[in-house]
Design an enzyme around this catalytic site. Structure first.
Site, short mmCIF file in Angstrom:
data_model
loop_
_atom_site.label_atom_id
_atom_site.label_comp_id
_atom_site.label_asym_id
_atom_site.label_seq_id
_atom_site.Cartn_x
_atom_site.Cartn_y
_atom_site.Cartn_z
N HIS A 17 1.04 -1.13 -0.18
CA HIS A 17 -0.13 0.33 -0.65
C HIS A 17 0.77 1.48 0.05
O HIS A 17 0.68 2.25 -0.75
CB HIS A 17 -0.95 -0.27 1.39
CG HIS A 17 -1.65 -0.74 1.27
ND1 HIS A 17 -2.22 -1.64 2.65
CD2 HIS A 17 -2.76 -1.50 0.60
CE1 HIS A 17 -3.04 -2.87 2.85
NE2 HIS A 17 -3.71 -2.46 1.04
N LYS A 41 -18.02 -6.59 6.88
CA LYS A 41 -16.69 -7.35 7.56
C LYS A 41 -16.04 -7.00 8.96
O LYS A 41 -16.88 -5.89 9.42
CB LYS A 41 -15.92 -6.36 6.66
CG LYS A 41 -15.51 -7.03 5.34
CD LYS A 41 -14.27 -6.19 4.40
CE LYS A 41 -14.50 -6.83 2.96
NZ LYS A 41 -12.34 -6.28 2.43
N ARG A 90 -1.50 -6.77 -7.85
CA ARG A 90 -0.75 -6.92 -7.35
C ARG A 90 -0.30 -8.11 -8.82
O ARG A 90 0.67 -8.42 -9.09
CB ARG A 90 -0.92 -8.34 -6.53
CG ARG A 90 -1.02 -6.63 -5.34
CD ARG A 90 -1.33 -7.49 -3.74
NE ARG A 90 -3.28 -7.66 -3.90
CZ ARG A 90 -3.55 -8.30 -3.28
NH1 ARG A 90 -3.50 -8.23 -1.92
NH2 ARG A 90 -4.70 -8.49 -3.55
N SER A 128 -3.29 -7.66 2.49
CA SER A 128 -3.21 -7.57 4.18
C SER A 128 -3.80 -8.64 5.39
O SER A 128 -3.78 -8.73 5.67
CB SER A 128 -4.75 -6.18 4.58
OG SER A 128 -4.25 -5.11 4.23
#
Length: 160
Positions: A17, A41, A90, A128
């Protein structure tokens, strides 16, 4: 002034990040790291903790602001007068989801452009969720996250 937002859960912020943020600040006058409040979440860190970890992790960058938001990303972009949404890619597996999201955001607000950025190759495997998993299994995450984040993870998942 060219403003961009970099939205995400940042649960927790990683070196991947930070790499994206450091690249983005060279392209925009201001980058707002926007922590999303997702009620679906259960984050490991609350919103305030995530914002504080991000602020400490990017304090070396003058043109970065940290904020939080709820709801549609493009509505938040309008609210802060951002013209771009930064998204990190990514791997190829990220592309399909991010591409669909970018098209949806464009259909909701044509004035906001999605900018895809890739982190340094050292961080293409870092997420993460993987950081949380490694920390929960007592693994060393010091090469994946800033020192203060690693310390907070150790508080939650003691190394014994």
């Amino acid at each position: 002034m060219k403003i961009a937002i970099y939205p995400g859960s940042f649960n927790p912020i990683t070196f991947g990040h930070i790499d994206i943020i450091e690249r983005a600040v060279t392209l925009f006058d201001e980058v707002i790291v926007a922590v999303s409040k997702n009620t679906d979440k259960s984050p490991l860190f609350n919103e305030k903790e995530r914002c504080e970890m991000i602020k400490m992790s990017v304090k070396h960058l003058d043109n970065v602001r940290v904020d939080s938001f709820e709801g549609l990303t493009v509505k938040y972009a309008d609210f802060v007068k951002a013209k771009a949404v930064i998204r990190g890619l990514r791997a190829l597996s990220d592309f399909e989801f991010e591409f669909k999201m970018a098209l949806m955001n464009r259909s909701l607000n044509e004035s906001v452009t999605t900018v895809f950025m890739m982190p340094d190759a050292r961080y293409t495997h870092v997420s993460s969720s993987l950081v949380r998993e490694v920390a929960s299994l007592k693994g060393d995450v010091s090469q994946l996250v800033p020192v203060l984040v690693a310390k907070k993870l150790i508080e939650i998942f003691p190394l014994d």
